[in-house]
Write a protein that holds these residues in place. Structure first.
Motif, PDB file in Angstrom:
ATOM      1  N   SER A  14       0.868  -1.084   0.080  1.00  0.00           N
ATOM      2  CA  SER A  14      -0.138   0.002  -0.053  1.00  0.00           C
ATOM      3  C   SER A  14       1.029   1.072   0.124  1.00  0.00           C
ATOM      4  CB  SER A  14      -1.008   0.026   1.181  1.00  0.00           C
ATOM      5  OG  SER A  14      -1.631  -1.114   1.066  1.00  0.00           O
ATOM      6  N   THR A  17       2.006   1.964  -3.591  1.00  0.00           N
ATOM      7  CA  THR A  17       0.951   2.465  -4.325  1.00  0.00           C
ATOM      8  C   THR A  17       0.892   3.995  -4.117  1.00  0.00           C
ATOM      9  OG1 THR A  17       0.378   0.276  -4.502  1.00  0.00           O
ATOM     10  CG2 THR A  17      -1.161   2.188  -5.304  1.00  0.00           C
ATOM     11  N   LEU A  18       0.549   4.272  -2.700  1.00  0.00           N
ATOM     12  CA  LEU A  18       0.029   5.542  -2.336  1.00  0.00           C
ATOM     13  C   LEU A  18       1.218   6.673  -2.432  1.00  0.00           C
ATOM     14  CD1 LEU A  18      -1.961   4.447   0.985  1.00  0.00           C
ATOM     15  CD2 LEU A  18      -2.859   5.256  -1.427  1.00  0.00           C
ATOM     16  N   TYR A  22       1.498  10.032  -4.831  1.00  0.00           N
ATOM     17  CA  TYR A  22       1.616  11.080  -4.326  1.00  0.00           C
ATOM     18  C   TYR A  22       2.887  11.618  -4.786  1.00  0.00           C
ATOM     19  CZ  TYR A  22       2.579  14.802  -0.733  1.00  0.00           C
ATOM     20  OH  TYR A  22       2.941  15.831  -0.229  1.00  0.00           O
ATOM     21  N   THR A  46      -4.226  12.617  -2.720  1.00  0.00           N
ATOM     22  CA  THR A  46      -3.078  11.400  -2.506  1.00  0.00           C
ATOM     23  C   THR A  46      -2.372  11.813  -1.274  1.00  0.00           C
ATOM     24  OG1 THR A  46      -1.664  12.975  -4.121  1.00  0.00           O
ATOM     25  CG2 THR A  46      -2.785  11.013  -5.024  1.00  0.00           C
ATOM     26  N   ASP A  49      -4.488  10.282   1.655  1.00  0.00           N
ATOM     27  CA  ASP A  49      -4.618   8.661   1.462  1.00  0.00           C
ATOM     28  C   ASP A  49      -3.414   8.162   2.089  1.00  0.00           C
ATOM     29  OD1 ASP A  49      -7.010   8.767   0.213  1.00  0.00           O
ATOM     30  OD2 ASP A  49      -6.259   8.206  -1.764  1.00  0.00           O
ATOM     31  N   LEU A  50      -2.035   8.582   1.768  1.00  0.00           N
ATOM     32  CA  LEU A  50      -0.887   8.075   2.290  1.00  0.00           C
ATOM     33  C   LEU A  50      -0.619   8.444   3.823  1.00  0.00           C
ATOM     34  CD1 LEU A  50       1.949   7.082   1.715  1.00  0.00           C
ATOM     35  CD2 LEU A  50       2.868   9.413   1.202  1.00  0.00           C
ATOM     36  N   HIS A  53      -3.169   6.012   5.498  1.00  0.00           N
ATOM     37  CA  HIS A  53      -2.328   4.715   5.605  1.00  0.00           C
ATOM     38  C   HIS A  53      -1.248   4.623   6.793  1.00  0.00           C
ATOM     39  CE1 HIS A  53      -0.512   1.014   4.265  1.00  0.00           C
ATOM     40  NE2 HIS A  53       0.363   1.288   4.221  1.00  0.00           N
TER      41      HIS A  53
END
Ligand SMILES: [Zn+2]
Ligand SMILES: [Zn+2]
Length: 115
Positions: A14, A17-18, A22, A46, A49-50, A53
Motif C-alpha cells: 500500500s 502505491t500511495l 503522491y 493523494t 490517502d498516504l 495509511h
C-alpha cells in the motif's frame, strides 16, 4: 541508496502505491509549465490517502515533535503522555513524508525505486 523512508515503504504494497501516486503528482505539478493550482486538490487527496495509511498501519514510523515547527510546538507540554490525537498523528505523518517531497523535487530517482 534511496532514503530510509523509501526503503521502508518499498516493503509495504500500500505504501508503494500511495507514495508513488503522491510522489508522481508532486513531481508533475512542479514541472515547468504545470498549472500548480490545478494540482492542489489531487495532491491533497493523494497525500491524505498516504497519511491515513501511515497513521493506521505504521504508527511506529511517525517521528516525534519536530524542532522549529510551530504546530508541533503547540502540541508540546500537556500531551506528552497518553494517546496521540488523530490530528497530531496526521501532522506527524506529514513530517514523515518530508523526504518524499524532497525526492520529488530533484528528479525522481528514489521514486522510481518504489514503482
Ligand atoms: Zn504501508
Ligand atoms: Zn510539526
Amino acid at each position: 541508496m534511496p532514503c530510509q523512508l523509501i526503503q521502508k515503504m518499498r516493503a509495504c504494497g500500500s505504501c508503494r502505491t500511495l507514495a508513488t501516486a503522491y510522489g508522481m503528482n508532486l513531481a508533475t505539478s512542479r514541472r515547468p509549465g504545470a498549472h500548480a493550482r490545478g494540482w492542489t486538490l489531487r495532491l491533497a487527496v493523494t497525500r491524505t490517502d498516504l497519511e491515513d495509511h501511515l497513521i493506521t498501519e505504521h504508527p511506529n514510523w511517525l517521528p516525534g515533535r519536530a524542532p522549529d515547527c510551530d504546530t508541533c510546538e503547540a502540541w508540546g507540554g500537556d500531551h506528552t503522555i497518553g494517546p496521540t490525537s488523530e490530528a497530531e498523528a496526521l501532522h506527524r505523518a506529514w513530517h514523515l513524508c518530508e523526504p518524499l517531497r524532497l525526492v520529488s523535487t530533484d528528479g525522481h530517482h528514489d521514486l522510481s525505486y518504489l514503482i
